[in-house]
Motif scaffolding. Structure first.
Motif, PDB file in Angstrom:
ATOM      1  N   UNK A 144       0.818  -1.214   0.000  1.00  0.00           N
ATOM      2  CA  UNK A 144       0.000   0.000   0.000  1.00  0.00           C
ATOM      3  C   UNK A 144       0.853   1.266   0.000  1.00  0.00           C
ATOM      4  N   UNK A 145       2.141   1.121   0.291  1.00  0.00           N
ATOM      5  CA  UNK A 145       3.010   2.296   0.370  1.00  0.00           C
ATOM      6  C   UNK A 145       4.043   2.327  -0.753  1.00  0.00           C
ATOM      7  N   UNK A 146       3.711   1.704  -1.851  1.00  0.00           N
ATOM      8  CA  UNK A 146       4.646   1.686  -2.983  1.00  0.00           C
ATOM      9  C   UNK A 146       5.008   3.092  -3.436  1.00  0.00           C
ATOM     10  N   UNK A 147       4.005   3.965  -3.561  1.00  0.00           N
ATOM     11  CA  UNK A 147       4.266   5.325  -4.025  1.00  0.00           C
ATOM     12  C   UNK A 147       5.056   6.135  -3.005  1.00  0.00           C
ATOM     13  N   UNK A 148       4.856   5.837  -1.723  1.00  0.00           N
ATOM     14  CA  UNK A 148       5.638   6.513  -0.686  1.00  0.00           C
ATOM     15  C   UNK A 148       7.097   6.104  -0.808  1.00  0.00           C
ATOM     16  N   UNK A 149       7.350   4.808  -1.008  1.00  0.00           N
ATOM     17  CA  UNK A 149       8.731   4.334  -1.145  1.00  0.00           C
ATOM     18  C   UNK A 149       9.425   4.976  -2.337  1.00  0.00           C
ATOM     19  N   UNK A 150       8.663   5.258  -3.380  1.00  0.00           N
ATOM     20  CA  UNK A 150       9.254   5.879  -4.563  1.00  0.00           C
ATOM     21  C   UNK A 150       9.730   7.303  -4.293  1.00  0.00           C
ATOM     22  N   UNK A 151       9.235   7.909  -3.215  1.00  0.00           N
ATOM     23  CA  UNK A 151       9.655   9.265  -2.862  1.00  0.00           C
ATOM     24  C   UNK A 151      10.865   9.275  -1.927  1.00  0.00           C
ATOM     25  N   UNK A 152      11.266   8.093  -1.441  1.00  0.00           N
ATOM     26  CA  UNK A 152      12.382   7.999  -0.491  1.00  0.00           C
ATOM     27  C   UNK A 152      13.703   8.135  -1.250  1.00  0.00           C
ATOM     28  N   UNK A 153      14.522   9.097  -0.845  1.00  0.00           N
ATOM     29  CA  UNK A 153      15.815   9.314  -1.512  1.00  0.00           C
ATOM     30  C   UNK A 153      16.991   8.834  -0.667  1.00  0.00           C
ATOM     31  N   UNK A 154      16.772   8.598   0.638  1.00  0.00           N
ATOM     32  CA  UNK A 154      17.858   8.104   1.499  1.00  0.00           C
ATOM     33  C   UNK A 154      17.254   7.470   2.742  1.00  0.00           C
ATOM     34  N   UNK A 155      17.845   6.380   3.175  1.00  0.00           N
ATOM     35  CA  UNK A 155      17.411   5.721   4.413  1.00  0.00           C
ATOM     36  C   UNK A 155      18.637   5.341   5.220  1.00  0.00           C
ATOM     37  N   UNK A 156      18.458   5.317   6.523  1.00  0.00           N
ATOM     38  CA  UNK A 156      19.553   4.875   7.393  1.00  0.00           C
ATOM     39  C   UNK A 156      18.961   4.247   8.646  1.00  0.00           C
TER      40      UNK A 156
END
Length: 343
Positions: A144-156
């Motif tokens: 359900x959060x596929x589009x949210x993940x597409x907006x992620x540019x960096x994770x830590x």
């Protein structure tokens, strides 16, 4: 910090920081925000709870000082877009930091994604940093959060400290506090501290605070494995029955103040007995100090009396024999009369 700086330089999308409670997510972002004072960034911090989508928009509006009471969703979005554009015209960027993001429902995350769609001439107007616990990282894997993940540019993901990092962390904080190698921590103490805290900085802070207090009360100048074990045992005794000491995630996220938890655990009896023993020890120490103070006062009184006696002796010696005769004559009327008759 490098990941946060990178995300900030990109000026768009989501930067996500996850980690166990107490690993320093909020502190990290606070340090970043403190370094942004000279930059053209308008930052707002939002601490989330279980809220609906429109409530999320209202909280964001309130975070940036916008009107929100009684407005519908369309009005809230319009006001936020106007605010973003106004800041862009001023040469500024808008950054929202969402703390405890694991509490956001999926719809609220979708609202944040929609805000990230606001642009002017292809330039994003809004950016968000999302801080959450481990479960937030898992939630992002939802379809359900596929589009949210597409907006992620960096994770830590912030991990707990290793043994060596824990040792360096403790020594660093001690030096900042003006530590002069007293009390000393030996290597075995660091190993015990890491074993109990699992390298979680917040728990390390709490345990070391208790260790220093214990060393002060017991007049210990060395903190070794035995001292750490003693304090750890005290912490375990204070925990209510069936509750783990504060090395688990639950203890790290507990909102109940430490004092409240201690008071609530008093009914278990163990804490009461422990406090009674400590009070007896403190009362005994106070009695010793009072006795010592009384002896010192008695010695001080004797010293003062002795000093007065010596002053008297010195005063007589300084007067000299020639000054003693007139005093005697003054007190002897016969001699005084004779002298007067001869005159």
């Amino acid at each position: 910090m490098a990941y946060l700086r990178y995300g900030l330089a990109q000026g768009e999308g989501f930067v996500i920081v996850t980690g166990m409670p107490g690993t320093g997510k909020t502190l990290l972002v606070k340090a970043l925000l403190a370094s942004l004072r000279q930059e053209n960034i308008v930052a707002g911090v939002m601490v989330t709870s279980q809220v609906g989508a429109e409530d999320t928009l209202r909280i964001i509006s309130a975070t940036f000082g916008l009107a929100y009471d009684g407005d519908d969703k369309a009005t809230l979005l319009r006001n936020l877009e106007r605010f973003f554009k106004e800041k862009t015209r001023e040469g500024k960027r808008v950054l929202l930091v969402v703390d405890e993001a694991q509490n956001l429902p999926l719809q609220s995350l979708e609202e944040l994604r929609m805000l990230s769609n606001f642009e002017v001439n292809g330039r994003p107007l809004f950016q968000a940093f999302l801080l959450g616990q481990d479960e937030f990282r898992l939630a992002l894997e939802s379809d359900a959060l596929t589009q949210v993940r597409q907006r992620v540019i960096a994770t830590y993901h912030l991990r707990p400290l290793t043994l060596e990092e824990t040792r360096a962390y403790i020594l660093h904080r001690l030096k900042l506090a003006g530590w002069q190698q007293d009390p000393r921590f030996n290597e075995a103490a660091f190993e015990e501290i890491h074993s109990f805290t699992k390298g979680i900085p917040r728990v390390v802070n709490s345990l070391c605070d208790r260790l220093l207090l214990f060393a002060y009360l017991e007049e210990r100048h060395d903190i070794d494995a035995q001292v750490v074990q003693t304090v750890v045992e005290e912490i375990r005794e204070e925990a209510p029955a069936g509750e783990s000491p504060p090395t688990t995630q639950e203890a790290g996220t507990a909102d109940t103040p430490a004092l409240t938890r201690i008071v609530n655990s008093a009914s278990q009896g163990g804490l009461v007995e422990h406090l009674e023993r400590r009070i007896e020890k403190l009362e005994s120490r106070v009695a010793e100090l009072q006795s010592l103070l009384q002896r010192e006062r008695a010695l001080l009184r004797k010293a003062i009396l002795l000093q007065l006696d010596m002053d008297e002796v010195y005063a007589v010696d300084l007067a000299g024999p020639e000054r003693k005769t007139p005093a005697k004559a003054e007190n002897n009327p016969t001699e005084k009369g004779t002298v007067g008759g001869e005159a």
